[in-house]
Design an enzyme around this catalytic site. Structure first.
Site, short mmCIF file in Angstrom:
data_model
loop_
_atom_site.label_atom_id
_atom_site.label_comp_id
_atom_site.label_asym_id
_atom_site.label_seq_id
_atom_site.Cartn_x
_atom_site.Cartn_y
_atom_site.Cartn_z
N GLN A 1 1.02 28.40 -6.95
CA GLN A 1 1.54 29.77 -6.92
C GLN A 1 1.83 30.29 -8.32
OE1 GLN A 1 0.64 30.63 -3.61
NE2 GLN A 1 2.32 32.02 -4.00
N GLU B 1 0.84 -1.21 0.00
CA GLU B 1 0.00 0.00 0.00
C GLU B 1 0.87 1.26 0.00
OE1 GLU B 1 -3.60 2.16 2.56
OE2 GLU B 1 -2.56 0.41 3.39
#
Length: 393
Positions: free
Chosen positions: A350, A256
């Site tokens: 940004q 996982e």
């Protein structure tokens, strides 16, 4: 100023010495499936909070669901390895919507305990239906009272004739509203890890109720709290041996975390690709964003992190394929990958400015997925502590 060349998703992946022609062919196959069946519909599914049921059999036909599962149970056999799985994670993450992969591939954490510890009868009844895309299976570990400290779980199973009665609840269950089965950790014995068993619960059983949980990210995947009120589970639904489920849970975590690291790094690559393309077109103060040194430095810093993390990812995958269980390295990899994703998502947002804040942009979707990636599969704090303990500190 000379026009910069495009920076592509593929270019941002450093060469891997353990990938061969079979991996390149698999990437082409998965990419074609993603571009045809997923990319055009992502925003629709995000708004709906679900992927359509017919995507599962399509993914099964494309070979995605049956990777590394036996042919006799409907899988694709053993012709794929950890790098094929990484490629699958990368291509699904290229979509920029983590809920799609979380929903479509949830059997990747729900089914392995059945394969490793379940009876032959259980496997024949469950696995083919999941790998064909007809049914879904999820994993139930986390409870309202705690998550990472698995040894403290409280959902209790008490013997009742030829079976068990389950009482308790599980929460933050991916696919919890739509899955047929739940591979569930329950307490059958004393406190601590020695009293935990794994059981397969049919979620259509009497006494099971589900509550959907609205989320910050992973919109295309349903998430639920599942309640058990005197739910009867036949004795044959015990996965493995009684009171020995803890080790089955722990064995599941390595794959996982490797998969989540691959996803997070691919998300970061997608952020760079979109931000770099925008920087070449957007004009500020009479020149392109790409012509400002501060923007070029952002791109370089993002790529630096992605290249380092991808190389770490490939090394860990190779070690797992070689039979090792590098628990400390996988824990640190998961942290590094999610930190890289967070950094790149922030910097890309940004650079995109207001455009990245608007729904429908890939970076906007990825930005919403940062926190679940940093928490799911073991939080960054838990991962650092695990790594330190594994290293002997």
């Amino acid at each position: 100023m000379q026009k910069s060349r495009e920076i592509s998703f593929d270019e941002l992946r450093p060469p891997c010495p353990w990938m061969d022609e079979s991996h390149a062919l698999w990437r082409d196959s998965v990419r074609n499936f993603v571009d045809r069946e997923i990319m055009p519909h992502v925003e629709e599914w995000e708004s709906a909070g679900r992927i359509p049921r017919d995507l599962y059999p399509k993914a099964a036909d494309a070979g995605l669901l049956g990777m590394n599962y036996p042919e006799v149970l409907g899988g694709g056999g053993d012709e794929t390895d950890a790098f094929h799985a990484i490629i699958t994670s990368e291509e699904l993450s290229r979509v920029g919507a983590g809920g799609v992969a979380a929903a479509l591939m949830i059997h990747g954490i729900g089914l392995p305990p059945v394969m490793k510890l379940g009876s032959e009868l259980m496997q024949k009844q469950i696995v083919p239906q999941v790998l064909s895309g007809k049914k879904q299976i999820s994993l139930g570990i986390t409870e309202p009272s705690g998550g990472s400290d698995v040894a403290k779980l409280k959902t209790k199973a008490v013997r009742d004739g030829n079976g068990w009665r389950i009482n308790g609840s599980k929460t933050f269950i991916t696919g919890g509203m739509t899955s047929q089965w739940l591979t569930t950790a329950v307490r059958t014995g004393e406190d601590g890890m020695a009293g935990i068993s794994l059981m397969l619960i049919d979620l259509e059983s009497e006494g099971v109720s589900r509550t959907e949980l609205p989320k910050m990210g992973w919109w295309s995947s349903d998430t639920a709290t599942i309640h058990f009120d005197d739910v009867f589970v036949p004795a044959d639904n015990l996965i493995g041996h009684e009171n020995q489920g803890f080790y089955g849970i722990m064995a599941n975590f390595n794959s996982e975390r490797l998969g989540m690291a691959a996803q997070a790094t691919a998300f970061a690559r997608a952020c760079i690709e979109d931000a770099a393309a925008w920087a070449q077109e957007r004009q500020t103060f009479g020149k392109r964003l790409a012509d400002h040194q501060v923007i070029r430095h952002k791109i370089a810093s993002m790529a630096q992190r992605v290249w380092a993390t991808t190389t770490f990812l490939d090394n860990c995958a190779w070690r797992v394929m070689s039979g090792e269980s590098p628990v400390a390295e996988l824990a640190m990899l998961k942290v590094q990958a999610t930190e890289t994703m967070e950094y790149c998502a922030r910097e890309a947002m940004q650079m995109l400015g207001g455009a990245g804040f608007i729904r429908g942009h890939r970076v906007e979707r990825i930005y919403r997925e940062v926190r679940v990636m940093a928490i799911g599969g073991g939080s960054e704090e838990i991962m650092r502590d695990l790594a330190a303990r594994q290293m002997g500190f």
